[in-house]
Scaffold this motif. Sequence first.
Motif, PDB file in Angstrom:
ATOM      1  N   THR A 123      66.492  -1.166 -96.038  1.00  0.00           N
ATOM      2  CA  THR A 123      65.765  -0.537 -95.113  1.00  0.00           C
ATOM      3  C   THR A 123      67.084   0.355 -94.185  1.00  0.00           C
ATOM      4  O   THR A 123      68.091   0.635 -94.260  1.00  0.00           O
ATOM      5  N   PHE A 124      65.892   1.394 -94.348  1.00  0.00           N
ATOM      6  CA  PHE A 124      67.211   2.530 -93.614  1.00  0.00           C
ATOM      7  C   PHE A 124      66.883   2.121 -92.257  1.00  0.00           C
ATOM      8  O   PHE A 124      65.861   2.903 -92.103  1.00  0.00           O
ATOM      9  N   ARG A 125      67.701   3.133 -91.441  1.00  0.00           N
ATOM     10  CA  ARG A 125      67.195   3.891 -89.834  1.00  0.00           C
ATOM     11  C   ARG A 125      68.070   5.141 -89.494  1.00  0.00           C
ATOM     12  O   ARG A 125      69.165   5.110 -89.676  1.00  0.00           O
ATOM     13  N   VAL A 126      67.401   5.261 -89.110  1.00  0.00           N
ATOM     14  CA  VAL A 126      68.130   7.243 -89.011  1.00  0.00           C
ATOM     15  C   VAL A 126      68.068   7.839 -87.170  1.00  0.00           C
ATOM     16  O   VAL A 126      67.067   7.715 -86.691  1.00  0.00           O
ATOM     17  N   SER A 127      69.256   7.213 -86.952  1.00  0.00           N
ATOM     18  CA  SER A 127      69.324   7.933 -85.509  1.00  0.00           C
ATOM     19  C   SER A 127      69.919   9.561 -85.645  1.00  0.00           C
ATOM     20  O   SER A 127      70.257  10.310 -86.141  1.00  0.00           O
ATOM     21  N   VAL A 131      72.936   6.929 -89.866  1.00  0.00           N
ATOM     22  CA  VAL A 131      72.115   7.376 -90.441  1.00  0.00           C
ATOM     23  C   VAL A 131      73.280   5.211 -90.484  1.00  0.00           C
ATOM     24  O   VAL A 131      74.091   5.145 -91.490  1.00  0.00           O
ATOM     25  N   GLY A 132      72.156   4.665 -90.699  1.00  0.00           N
ATOM     26  CA  GLY A 132      72.327   2.605 -91.292  1.00  0.00           C
ATOM     27  C   GLY A 132      71.546   2.745 -92.694  1.00  0.00           C
ATOM     28  O   GLY A 132      69.957   2.816 -92.466  1.00  0.00           O
ATOM     29  N   ARG A 268      75.088  -0.081 -94.064  1.00  0.00           N
ATOM     30  CA  ARG A 268      76.460   0.556 -94.176  1.00  0.00           C
ATOM     31  C   ARG A 268      75.884   1.502 -93.010  1.00  0.00           C
ATOM     32  O   ARG A 268      74.747   1.893 -93.122  1.00  0.00           O
ATOM     33  N   ILE A 269      76.863   2.489 -92.420  1.00  0.00           N
ATOM     34  CA  ILE A 269      76.911   2.495 -91.533  1.00  0.00           C
ATOM     35  C   ILE A 269      77.846   4.648 -92.303  1.00  0.00           C
ATOM     36  O   ILE A 269      78.602   4.258 -92.238  1.00  0.00           O
ATOM     37  N   THR A 285      78.046  -0.078 -83.459  1.00  0.00           N
ATOM     38  CA  THR A 285      77.644  -1.715 -82.333  1.00  0.00           C
ATOM     39  C   THR A 285      75.895  -1.509 -82.399  1.00  0.00           C
ATOM     40  O   THR A 285      75.491  -2.725 -82.294  1.00  0.00           O
ATOM     41  N   ASP A 286      75.593  -0.584 -82.093  1.00  0.00           N
ATOM     42  CA  ASP A 286      74.101  -0.270 -83.106  1.00  0.00           C
ATOM     43  C   ASP A 286      73.389  -1.400 -83.718  1.00  0.00           C
ATOM     44  O   ASP A 286      72.494  -1.467 -83.999  1.00  0.00           O
ATOM     45  N   LEU A 287      74.048  -1.179 -84.733  1.00  0.00           N
ATOM     46  CA  LEU A 287      73.681  -1.685 -86.460  1.00  0.00           C
ATOM     47  C   LEU A 287      74.487  -3.450 -86.092  1.00  0.00           C
ATOM     48  O   LEU A 287      73.839  -4.555 -87.219  1.00  0.00           O
ATOM     49  N   ALA A 288      74.744  -3.635 -85.508  1.00  0.00           N
ATOM     50  CA  ALA A 288      75.608  -4.841 -85.265  1.00  0.00           C
ATOM     51  C   ALA A 288      74.670  -5.870 -84.510  1.00  0.00           C
ATOM     52  O   ALA A 288      73.706  -5.783 -84.369  1.00  0.00           O
ATOM     53  N   GLU A 289      74.732  -7.677 -85.781  1.00  0.00           N
ATOM     54  CA  GLU A 289      73.865  -8.730 -84.820  1.00  0.00           C
ATOM     55  C   GLU A 289      74.338  -8.533 -82.955  1.00  0.00           C
ATOM     56  O   GLU A 289      75.234  -8.277 -82.988  1.00  0.00           O
TER      57      GLU A 289
END
Length: 645
Positions: A123-127, A131-132, A268-269, A285-289
Amino acid sequence: MNRTTTQFLLPILLVLILTGCNKKQLGLTSPAGELTVNVFVVDGNPAYSILKDNIVVLDTSKLGLTFDGVDLSKDLTITSISSIVAVNDEYEMLHGKQRVISYQANEQVFSFQHKSGLEYTVTFRVSDDGVGFRYTIQGEDDDIHHITEEFTSFNFLDNSRAWLQYMANAKTGFARTNPSYEENYSIDIEVGTPAPDTAGWVFPALFKTGENWVLISESGLDGSYPGTKLHQYSNGGNYKIDFPQWGEQFPGGALNPESTLPWSTPWRIIAIGDLETITESTLGTDLAEPAVEMDTDWIKPGRSSWSWVKLGDNATVYDVQVRFIDYAADMGWEYVLVDAYWDRNIGYDKMQELIDYAAIKEVGILLWYNSSGSWNDTEMTPKSALLTHEGRVKEFSRIHTMGVKGIKVDFFAGDGQSMIQYYLDIFKDAADHKLLMNTHGTTLPRGWHRTYPNLMTMESIKGFEFITFFQGNADQAAKHSTMLPFTRNVFSPMDFTPMSPTSIRTVERKTTPAFEIATPVLFTSGIQHYAETDEGMEQIPDYVQNFIKKIPVDWDEMEFIDGYPGKFVVIARRDGNTWFVAGINGENESKKLTLDLSFIPKTLSGTFITDGTGSEMFAQRPINPSGNISIILEANGGFVMLFEE
């Protein structure tokens, strides 16, 4: 928290690519369109690359795992690609550099299948700031599965530079307490330079490639994975994820990843952009639970006095701690930390007297504990009281009833999976007994202070105590400190325990007094433990004391103004309608700076405090927040500004 998703249909062309040629390259862009992640398979090998404004930031970098003995980094095909999902997340932090945070990213899931039939997704997230990505192995069973290697890499172009902190080998150092993320940085080195120890490089890891800066770390450790790092060797600038060394686990527990299914790895951030983007990023923190469900009304960030760092073990006695309670009360600080050997030198009965006295002064007591069992040779007490759930419940129930507000836990073994679980177990049990948490001799927080709001801070840095240990550390303190707003302190709270404008009995301090008072503004921590003693504070002018009393720990906003890692840094932070500006110089020559403070309302009144001349420790003058302001930043010096109504 408000979380919404919006679906976008993939173009038909994207689906056709799946049946195409040897190299299948698929692009996912950030909301503003400046960052692009390409995911592809080359001759069966999964990989990704990252571009910013069509300029390569990371070249072809590997993906993949070895799962249950099967190498899932080769002989793969992409079997499906999800629709793009727009992720919008708004959340609030109880402390740190920004209170209310809004995160927007585009997300896409890529499914890979090995020739054996095994499947996993990435799963990729791009802000807009980075990238995470993380791996997920689907399924549902109670069998224990193993990941023995992660092939994830970060491949930098030639001529890129690195700012990295190496990790000390496990079971080395004082009483065999390494690793603790407490080494000096290698500053502005060639990518591909090997780490001094076989343990490799720690996160966050800072790089510069062309005009872009890159900060790599991880977030979202939930106990099913160890903390990771970068391998010692990175030939050609290709940095690979590495697992902990033997001995970093809880005795009898797991070292490397093992879990039932389904199983997701940590994120991975990769923060990407200019230095303003890097320092202001909240990806950790954006990608933390999100926060575990708990009552948070009792959680109070704050400031603390602390005798140990300048006075040592002999100060952990009743009479001295009474002094430091009075000191905290005089400064308007919320806490006093009572360090090692309190159980021997003070005891529970007299500690109850201290707690009752502190309550009258509206000061809370924090108590130190030694986390360790058999994994190192430390002798400081209380020791081994927290090793089991039953032991923690017994101890936490006792001290909560006494009125203790929080604990500092020291000397963890490292980053093994079972040691990571030990951290989480302590956080949870402490929260159940309304105890704030601080850890030393410790791993990196990795976004945990969002998930566990009672986690105030973690050391994970070569902090002020090391300055007092050896002259060599004091000599490097200025340069080392200018690294931290660009690396360690970007994503997570850091218990550096800053600030001593007066002399240190063990070494010659090389930083100026104004440098010292700037650090509590520059360094963020949910509880800021001040190194200066009560007697030292009496030597400081009243106007400086008044400034220090006003410094909060729960900031509303930050602005990066200027700086360069290892050289200097200037940052502004806002608390309500009040702005604090602080700067420090990490080099042995003065600098003339022109600072743009146009974001500060012109209606505020300003005070500028810097180093004095002759016998004067400090100097102050009024300052207006209009246009550009020119200042001189002295060698190893600093300044602060306060703008208020």
